[in-house]
Design a protein around this motif. Structure first.
Motif, PDB file in Angstrom:
ATOM      1  N   ILE A 122      -1.343 -12.359  -4.033  1.00 60.98           N
ATOM      2  CA  ILE A 122      -0.236 -12.578  -3.102  1.00 60.98           C
ATOM      3  C   ILE A 122      -0.765 -12.347  -1.698  1.00 60.98           C
ATOM      4  O   ILE A 122      -0.795 -11.218  -1.213  1.00 60.98           O
ATOM      5  CB  ILE A 122       0.946 -11.637  -3.409  1.00 60.98           C
ATOM      6  N   PRO A 123      -1.257 -13.394  -1.038  1.00 62.73           N
ATOM      7  CA  PRO A 123      -1.827 -13.239   0.300  1.00 62.73           C
ATOM      8  C   PRO A 123      -0.772 -12.962   1.361  1.00 62.73           C
ATOM      9  O   PRO A 123       0.420 -13.161   1.139  1.00 62.73           O
ATOM     10  CB  PRO A 123      -2.517 -14.572   0.548  1.00 62.73           C
ATOM     11  N   GLY A 124      -1.221 -12.524   2.514  1.00 63.18           N
ATOM     12  CA  GLY A 124      -0.333 -12.240   3.636  1.00 63.18           C
ATOM     13  C   GLY A 124       0.032 -10.764   3.701  1.00 63.18           C
ATOM     14  O   GLY A 124      -0.404  -9.954   2.877  1.00 63.18           O
ATOM     15  N   ASN A 125       0.815 -10.383   4.689  1.00 61.95           N
ATOM     16  CA  ASN A 125       1.283  -9.010   4.899  1.00 61.95           C
ATOM     17  C   ASN A 125       0.110  -8.024   4.902  1.00 61.95           C
ATOM     18  O   ASN A 125       0.206  -6.936   4.344  1.00 61.95           O
ATOM     19  CB  ASN A 125       2.319  -8.634   3.843  1.00 61.95           C
ATOM     20  N   GLU A 126      -1.006  -8.438   5.508  1.00 60.70           N
ATOM     21  CA  GLU A 126      -2.221  -7.635   5.598  1.00 60.70           C
ATOM     22  C   GLU A 126      -2.713  -7.181   4.223  1.00 60.70           C
ATOM     23  O   GLU A 126      -3.348  -6.138   4.091  1.00 60.70           O
ATOM     24  CB  GLU A 126      -2.028  -6.454   6.545  1.00 60.70           C
ATOM     25  N   GLY A 127      -2.388  -7.945   3.190  1.00 65.97           N
ATOM     26  CA  GLY A 127      -2.860  -7.665   1.843  1.00 65.97           C
ATOM     27  C   GLY A 127      -2.125  -6.566   1.096  1.00 65.97           C
ATOM     28  O   GLY A 127      -2.440  -6.272  -0.045  1.00 65.97           O
ATOM     29  N   ARG A 128      -1.125  -5.969   1.713  1.00 68.70           N
ATOM     30  CA  ARG A 128      -0.431  -4.829   1.107  1.00 68.70           C
ATOM     31  C   ARG A 128       0.291  -5.183  -0.190  1.00 68.70           C
ATOM     32  O   ARG A 128       0.430  -4.326  -1.062  1.00 68.70           O
ATOM     33  CB  ARG A 128       0.552  -4.223   2.100  1.00 68.70           C
ATOM     34  N   ASP A 129       0.779  -6.400  -0.334  1.00 69.32           N
ATOM     35  CA  ASP A 129       1.570  -6.789  -1.500  1.00 69.32           C
ATOM     36  C   ASP A 129       0.720  -7.295  -2.663  1.00 69.32           C
ATOM     37  O   ASP A 129       1.227  -7.467  -3.768  1.00 69.32           O
ATOM     38  CB  ASP A 129       2.556  -7.901  -1.120  1.00 69.32           C
ATOM     39  N   CYS A 130      -0.540  -7.528  -2.432  1.00 71.59           N
ATOM     40  CA  CYS A 130      -1.385  -8.181  -3.422  1.00 71.59           C
ATOM     41  C   CYS A 130      -1.871  -7.192  -4.485  1.00 71.59           C
ATOM     42  O   CYS A 130      -2.491  -6.177  -4.149  1.00 71.59           O
ATOM     43  CB  CYS A 130      -2.583  -8.835  -2.745  1.00 71.59           C
ATOM     44  N   PRO A 131      -1.615  -7.482  -5.757  1.00 72.65           N
ATOM     45  CA  PRO A 131      -2.115  -6.624  -6.828  1.00 72.65           C
ATOM     46  C   PRO A 131      -3.645  -6.560  -6.869  1.00 72.65           C
ATOM     47  O   PRO A 131      -4.205  -5.630  -7.438  1.00 72.65           O
ATOM     48  CB  PRO A 131      -1.582  -7.281  -8.102  1.00 72.65           C
ATOM     49  N   GLY A 132      -4.321  -7.526  -6.254  1.00 71.88           N
ATOM     50  CA  GLY A 132      -5.775  -7.553  -6.244  1.00 71.88           C
ATOM     51  C   GLY A 132      -6.403  -6.875  -5.036  1.00 71.88           C
ATOM     52  O   GLY A 132      -7.578  -7.057  -4.763  1.00 71.88           O
ATOM     53  N   ASN A 133      -5.631  -6.061  -4.310  1.00 72.47           N
ATOM     54  CA  ASN A 133      -6.167  -5.445  -3.087  1.00 72.47           C
ATOM     55  C   ASN A 133      -6.946  -4.156  -3.343  1.00 72.47           C
ATOM     56  O   ASN A 133      -7.441  -3.533  -2.419  1.00 72.47           O
ATOM     57  CB  ASN A 133      -5.060  -5.207  -2.058  1.00 72.47           C
ATOM     58  N   GLY A 134      -7.054  -3.739  -4.600  1.00 74.30           N
ATOM     59  CA  GLY A 134      -7.822  -2.547  -4.942  1.00 74.30           C
ATOM     60  C   GLY A 134      -7.038  -1.255  -4.957  1.00 74.30           C
ATOM     61  O   GLY A 134      -7.602  -0.197  -5.241  1.00 74.30           O
ATOM     62  N   SER A 135      -5.747  -1.294  -4.682  1.00 78.01           N
ATOM     63  CA  SER A 135      -4.956  -0.058  -4.653  1.00 78.01           C
ATOM     64  C   SER A 135      -3.820  -0.057  -5.679  1.00 78.01           C
ATOM     65  O   SER A 135      -2.937   0.788  -5.603  1.00 78.01           O
ATOM     66  CB  SER A 135      -4.394   0.177  -3.247  1.00 78.01           C
ATOM     67  N   HIS A 136      -3.853  -0.986  -6.641  1.00 76.15           N
ATOM     68  CA  HIS A 136      -2.802  -1.058  -7.653  1.00 76.15           C
ATOM     69  C   HIS A 136      -3.360  -0.745  -9.032  1.00 76.15           C
ATOM     70  O   HIS A 136      -4.567  -0.822  -9.267  1.00 76.15           O
ATOM     71  CB  HIS A 136      -2.181  -2.468  -7.682  1.00 76.15           C
ATOM     72  N   LEU A 137      -2.475  -0.381  -9.954  1.00 76.05           N
ATOM     73  CA  LEU A 137      -2.845  -0.084 -11.335  1.00 76.05           C
ATOM     74  C   LEU A 137      -2.308  -1.167 -12.255  1.00 76.05           C
ATOM     75  O   LEU A 137      -1.252  -1.746 -11.991  1.00 76.05           O
ATOM     76  CB  LEU A 137      -2.275   1.270 -11.762  1.00 76.05           C
ATOM     77  N   ASP A 138      -3.008  -1.405 -13.366  1.00 75.97           N
ATOM     78  CA  ASP A 138      -2.514  -2.372 -14.345  1.00 75.97           C
ATOM     79  C   ASP A 138      -1.482  -1.712 -15.254  1.00 75.97           C
ATOM     80  O   ASP A 138      -1.136  -0.534 -15.061  1.00 75.97           O
ATOM     81  CB  ASP A 138      -3.672  -3.001 -15.136  1.00 75.97           C
ATOM     82  N   ASP A 139      -1.007  -2.425 -16.246  1.00 71.29           N
ATOM     83  CA  ASP A 139       0.046  -1.897 -17.124  1.00 71.29           C
ATOM     84  C   ASP A 139      -0.442  -0.747 -18.011  1.00 71.29           C
ATOM     85  O   ASP A 139       0.363  -0.041 -18.604  1.00 71.29           O
ATOM     86  CB  ASP A 139       0.649  -3.020 -17.967  1.00 71.29           C
ATOM     87  N   LYS A 140      -1.746  -0.520 -18.076  1.00 69.45           N
ATOM     88  CA  LYS A 140      -2.306   0.607 -18.826  1.00 69.45           C
ATOM     89  C   LYS A 140      -2.619   1.793 -17.926  1.00 69.45           C
ATOM     90  O   LYS A 140      -3.169   2.791 -18.378  1.00 69.45           O
ATOM     91  CB  LYS A 140      -3.581   0.160 -19.547  1.00 69.45           C
ATOM     92  N   GLY A 141      -2.307   1.672 -16.635  1.00 72.01           N
ATOM     93  CA  GLY A 141      -2.555   2.736 -15.682  1.00 72.01           C
ATOM     94  C   GLY A 141      -3.967   2.776 -15.140  1.00 72.01           C
ATOM     95  O   GLY A 141      -4.356   3.726 -14.468  1.00 72.01           O
ATOM     96  N   LEU A 142      -4.733   1.732 -15.400  1.00 73.83           N
ATOM     97  CA  LEU A 142      -6.105   1.660 -14.908  1.00 73.83           C
ATOM     98  C   LEU A 142      -6.150   0.914 -13.577  1.00 73.83           C
ATOM     99  O   LEU A 142      -5.374  -0.016 -13.360  1.00 73.83           O
ATOM    100  CB  LEU A 142      -6.988   0.935 -15.923  1.00 73.83           C
ATOM    101  N   PRO A 143      -7.053   1.313 -12.679  1.00 73.58           N
ATOM    102  CA  PRO A 143      -7.151   0.622 -11.384  1.00 73.58           C
ATOM    103  C   PRO A 143      -7.530  -0.847 -11.561  1.00 73.58           C
ATOM    104  O   PRO A 143      -8.385  -1.178 -12.373  1.00 73.58           O
ATOM    105  CB  PRO A 143      -8.265   1.363 -10.647  1.00 73.58           C
ATOM    106  N   ILE A 144      -6.868  -1.708 -10.813  1.00 72.79           N
ATOM    107  CA  ILE A 144      -7.217  -3.128 -10.785  1.00 72.79           C
ATOM    108  C   ILE A 144      -8.318  -3.305  -9.755  1.00 72.79           C
ATOM    109  O   ILE A 144      -8.186  -2.849  -8.612  1.00 72.79           O
ATOM    110  CB  ILE A 144      -5.999  -3.994 -10.412  1.00 72.79           C
ATOM    111  N   GLU A 145      -9.392  -3.937 -10.169  1.00 75.68           N
ATOM    112  CA  GLU A 145     -10.530  -4.143  -9.286  1.00 75.68           C
ATOM    113  C   GLU A 145     -10.114  -4.957  -8.056  1.00 75.68           C
ATOM    114  O   GLU A 145      -9.293  -5.866  -8.140  1.00 75.68           O
ATOM    115  CB  GLU A 145     -11.619  -4.895 -10.041  1.00 75.68           C
ATOM    116  N   CYS A 146     -10.692  -4.634  -6.908  1.00 73.71           N
ATOM    117  CA  CYS A 146     -10.412  -5.368  -5.683  1.00 73.71           C
ATOM    118  C   CYS A 146     -10.976  -6.785  -5.787  1.00 73.71           C
ATOM    119  O   CYS A 146     -12.137  -6.975  -6.149  1.00 73.71           O
ATOM    120  CB  CYS A 146     -11.034  -4.652  -4.494  1.00 73.71           C
TER     121      CYS A 146
END
Length: 67
Positions: free
Chosen positions: A11-35
């Motif tokens: 999800i591009p835009g908003n300085e990357g804050r909304d994007c699940p691929g920005n390196g600061s989100h977790l997947d459904d198993k609680g593991l970090p999503i790679e940037c």
């Protein structure tokens, strides 16, 4: 919808804050999503200085911010 090769929806835009691929989100198993930013075709849309008006002038039909 934009899907990264890893299967993450981008999800591009908003300085990357909304994007699940920005390196600061977790997947459904609680593991970090790679940037995904380094390989993302939409990286420029997430940089500081991009305005909402820039986003409105986008012609990419796959972008989730495109209305």
């Amino acid at each position: 919808m934009i899907i990264d090769v890893t299967g993450i929806e981008l999800i591009p835009g908003n300085e990357g804050r909304d994007c699940p691929g920005n390196g600061s989100h977790l997947d459904d198993k609680g593991l970090p999503i790679e940037c995904c930013c380094d390989e993302c075709d939409y990286y420029l849309c997430c940089l500081e200085g991009q305005t909402e008006e820039d986003c409105q002038q986008c012609y990419d039909g796959d972008c989730p911010r495109k209305e």
